[in-house]
Design an enzyme around this catalytic site. Structure first.
Site, PDB file in Angstrom:
ATOM      1  N   TYR A  62      -1.806 -15.976  16.490  1.00  0.00           N
ATOM      2  CA  TYR A  62      -2.213 -14.854  15.494  1.00  0.00           C
ATOM      3  C   TYR A  62      -3.132 -13.913  16.138  1.00  0.00           C
ATOM      4  O   TYR A  62      -4.242 -14.319  16.649  1.00  0.00           O
ATOM      5  CB  TYR A  62      -2.749 -15.580  14.283  1.00  0.00           C
ATOM      6  N   GLY A 219       4.130  -7.874   1.164  1.00  0.00           N
ATOM      7  CA  GLY A 219       3.519  -6.723   0.164  1.00  0.00           C
ATOM      8  C   GLY A 219       4.378  -6.064  -0.536  1.00  0.00           C
ATOM      9  O   GLY A 219       4.059  -5.090  -1.467  1.00  0.00           O
ATOM     10  N   VAL A 220       5.960  -6.262  -0.476  1.00  0.00           N
ATOM     11  CA  VAL A 220       6.578  -5.716  -1.339  1.00  0.00           C
ATOM     12  C   VAL A 220       6.600  -5.941  -2.615  1.00  0.00           C
ATOM     13  O   VAL A 220       6.647  -5.207  -3.651  1.00  0.00           O
ATOM     14  CB  VAL A 220       8.383  -5.855  -0.826  1.00  0.00           C
ATOM     15  N   LEU A 221       6.367  -7.139  -3.028  1.00  0.00           N
ATOM     16  CA  LEU A 221       6.267  -7.630  -4.503  1.00  0.00           C
ATOM     17  C   LEU A 221       4.907  -7.562  -4.870  1.00  0.00           C
ATOM     18  O   LEU A 221       4.739  -7.375  -6.221  1.00  0.00           O
ATOM     19  CB  LEU A 221       6.570  -9.338  -4.380  1.00  0.00           C
ATOM     20  N   GLY A 233      14.063   2.796   9.556  1.00  0.00           N
ATOM     21  CA  GLY A 233      14.831   2.620  10.983  1.00  0.00           C
ATOM     22  C   GLY A 233      14.987   1.272  11.136  1.00  0.00           C
ATOM     23  O   GLY A 233      15.328   0.917  12.299  1.00  0.00           O
ATOM     24  N   GLY A 235      13.039  -1.437  11.233  1.00  0.00           N
ATOM     25  CA  GLY A 235      11.941  -2.078  11.858  1.00  0.00           C
ATOM     26  C   GLY A 235      12.140  -2.477  13.216  1.00  0.00           C
ATOM     27  O   GLY A 235      13.109  -2.033  14.023  1.00  0.00           O
TER      28      GLY A 235
END
Length: 355
Positions: A62, A219-221, A233, A235
C-alpha cells in the site's frame, strides 16, 4: 442497540477482539497520488483510536510501503493495544519473479519486511492478499503455520480467493492441526453482492469473520459521482492515478452502480443521515460481517463513516436497498430453492431448520 468502536467482536473462530469498523490505511501516504499526507493520516489514526478503535488494516505494498511505515510510526507506544493486519502477495521488485505471489519465499520475505516497516516483532493478522493460481495450498497453509509457531504472526486470514479454494485450505488446516483461517477479506457492498452466493456463507460455516473492503464501492455509494463521470474511458489497470480511475477500473462506477447509489441517497434523506452511513450500516446488517474497512482520506470522512455505527435502517428502506441491488444467485442456489425441487426432496415432511 447503539454500537461503538469499543464494543468489540471476536474475529471468526478466534478469541481476538476487534472493533466493528476497521481503519483502512491504504490511504496513508500520497505515493499513489490520492492518499493522505503524514500529518493528516496521523489525525485520522488518532481520531479512530480516541473513539476506542483497535483494528488497523494495511498491506505490504500500500502506497509503496509508506502505509506500513506510517502505521508503525503512529503505533509507537501503543502497539499492544492494537490489532494490526497486513497482507502479502503483491510484487515488490520489478524483474524478480519471486518478489510476489503466494509461495513461501514471497510470504516469509514480505513478513520480514513488514515487521521492519511496522517497527514491531509480531503481526496480529496476516492475510494472503489475492490468489495467484499457481502455489500449492499445502505450501501456503504450512508456511503460515510456521510463522505462527515462530511468533511472528498471531492469526492468519485470506483475501480475494475463490470459495472452493478457501474451503479446501481451511479443511486441510483443521485435519493437519495447522493454524486455521480466522478472517476472510472480500469486496462487499450494495454494488458488489455476488459474494453472497458462496464466499459469505462459506465464511460463516467455517469460522471466518468477513471483513468487507470497499464497502462504499470506491466512493460511488457515498454519492461522490454522477452520470457525467461515466465518460471515464474504462479506467486503467494501474493502481495509481485518481480515485475516479480506481472506481472505474474496478467496475463500481457504472450505470448500475449509480442507480443503486440513487436509492442509497433516497434512504439517507428519509432517515436523516448520509449516504456513506447508510451503505456502511447495510454491510453491518449481515451477521457474517465482523468489521467493514473504512478508508477515510480526511478526518471529516472518518467522522462521517463512524456515524454509521448509530444508523438503523428501517425494514421498508432495507427492502428497497435489497431490491435495487439484488443479484441472481444462479445454480445450484436457485434450483435448490424452487418449490418443485423442495417438494421432491422433502415431500410432506415438516422440518424446522436452525440458523
Amino acid at each position: 442497540m447503539t454500537r461503538s468502536l469499543d464494543t468489540y467482536r471476536t474475529l471468526g473462530r478466534s478469541g481476538l477482539r476487534v472493533s466493528p469498523l476497521a481503519l483502512g490505511a491504504m490511504t496513508f501516504g500520497a505515493d499513489w497520488g490520492w492518499g493522505s499526507e503524514r500529518d493528516e493520516a496521523r489525525q485520522i489514526f488518532d481520531a479512530y483510536l480516541d473513539r476506542g478503535g483497535n483494528f488497523i488494516d494495511t498491506a505490504n505494498q500500500y502506497t509503496n510501503g509508506t502505509s506500513e511505515r506510517l502505521v508503525g510510526e503512529f503505533a509507537n507506544g501503543l502497539r499492544d493495544r492494537l490489532v494490526i493486519a497486513t497482507k502479502y502477495t503483491l510484487a515488490t521488485r520489478p524483474g524478480d519473479p519471486n518478489s510476489g505471489g503466494n509461495h513461501r519465499k514471497s510470504m516469509v520475505r514480505s513478513v520480514e519486511t513488514s515487521l521492519r516497516r511496522l517497527n514491531t516483532d509480531y503481526i496480529d493478522l496476516l492475510y494472503l492478499h489475492a490468489w495467484d493460481g499457481t502455489t500449492p495450498v499445502d505450501e501456503v497453509m504450512r508456511a503460515m503455520d510456521d510463522l505462527v509457531r515462530a511468533g511472528k504472526v498471531l492469526y492468519v486470514g485470506i483475501s480475494d480467493t475463490p470459495a472452493w479454494q478457501v474451503a479446501r485450505m481451511q479443511t486441510m488446516a483443521d485435519l493437519r492441526g495447522w493454524s486455521p483461517l480466522v478472517a476472510l477479506q472480500i469486496e462487499y457492498s450494495l454494488i458488489e453482492r455476488t459474494v453472497e452466493r458462496d464466499l459469505v456463507p462459506m465464511a460463516a460455516e467455517l469460522g471466518m469473520g468477513v471483513i468487507p473492503w470497499s464497502p462504499l464501492a470506491s466512493g460511488v455509494l457515498a454519492g461522490k459521482y454522477t452520470r457525467a463521470d461515466l465518460d471515464h474511458g474504462g479506467g486503467s489497470a494501474e493502481a495509481v492515478g485518481t480515485r475516479k480511475n480506481v472506481a472505474a477500473a474496478n467496475g463500481a462506477l457504472s450505470e448500475r452502480g449509480l442507480a443503486i447509489a440513487d436509492v442509497v441517497k433516497k434512504v439517507a434523506a428519509e432517515i436523516g443521515t448520509t449516504p456513506s452511513q447508510v451503505a456502511l450500516a447495510w454491510t453491518m446488517h449481515n451477521p457474517a460481517v465482523t468489521a467493514p474497512i473504512i478508508g477515510a482520506r480526511t478526518p471529516a470522512q472518518l467522522a462521517d463513516n463512524l456515524g454509521a455505527l448509530d444508523v438503523r435502517i428501517p425494514d421498508d428502506a432495507l427492502a428497497g436497498l435489497e431490491e435495487a441491488s439484488a443479484i441472481e444467485l444462479g445454480f445450484p442456489h436457485e434450483f435448490l430453492a424452487r418449490p418443485m425441487t423442495r417438494n421432491v426432496m422433502f415431500g410432506d415432511v415438516k422440518l424446522e431448520t436452525r440458523t
